[in-house]
Scaffold this motif. Structure first.
Motif, short mmCIF file in Angstrom:
data_model
loop_
_atom_site.label_atom_id
_atom_site.label_comp_id
_atom_site.label_asym_id
_atom_site.label_seq_id
_atom_site.Cartn_x
_atom_site.Cartn_y
_atom_site.Cartn_z
N GLY A 19 0.83 -1.22 0.00
CA GLY A 19 0.00 0.00 0.00
C GLY A 19 0.86 1.26 0.00
N TRP A 20 1.91 1.26 0.81
CA TRP A 20 2.82 2.42 0.86
C TRP A 20 3.50 2.63 -0.49
CZ3 TRP A 20 8.20 2.34 0.39
CH2 TRP A 20 8.83 3.56 0.61
N MET A 21 3.93 1.50 -1.11
CA MET A 21 4.60 1.61 -2.40
C MET A 21 3.64 2.13 -3.48
SD MET A 21 6.96 -1.84 -2.33
CE MET A 21 7.31 -1.77 -4.05
N PHE A 22 2.40 1.66 -3.46
CA PHE A 22 1.41 2.11 -4.44
C PHE A 22 1.11 3.59 -4.25
CE2 PHE A 22 -3.00 2.94 -5.64
CZ PHE A 22 -2.93 2.65 -6.99
N THR A 23 0.95 4.03 -3.01
CA THR A 23 0.67 5.44 -2.73
C THR A 23 1.83 6.32 -3.18
OG1 THR A 23 -0.66 4.81 -0.81
CG2 THR A 23 0.10 7.08 -0.89
#
Length: 100
Positions: A19-23
């Motif tokens: 999720g952090w990488m996608f954001t």
């Protein structure tokens, strides 16, 4: 599913990281500043935009000078239009020089 096993903890960590990488990827793709771990920001620089700004500043300076010259010319034209005709003709004759 065993909620107390290491698989569940690892799954939570993997989902959070994904999720952090996608954001971060989405923010970087759309030009938003990206924050790093130490609350700093990495901003994507655009050399083309900096060049455009420099060109616009130069054009602005050129146009400002041109406007100043046009204002001076308009002032002369206003003076000619509002002054009596005799004075204008005297000034024109004075510019021509002495009659031969």
């Amino acid at each position: 599913m065993d909620w107390s096993g290491p698989g569940f903890v690892l799954a939570i960590i993997a989902i959070s990281t994904a999720g952090w990488m996608f954001t971060t990827w989405t923010r970087a793709k759309h030009g938003y500043p990206v924050e790093n771990e130490w609350s700093g920001q990495a901003v994507k620089g655009d050399p083309a935009a900096e060049r455009k700004i420099e060109l616009l500043v130069n054009e602005n300076d050129r146009l400002t000078g041109q406007i100043g010259r046009l204002e001076e010319r308009i002032a002369v034209l206003e003076r000619i239009a509002t002054d009596p005709g005799q004075r204008v003709s005297r000034e024109i004759e004075a510019l021509r020089g002495p009659a031969n």
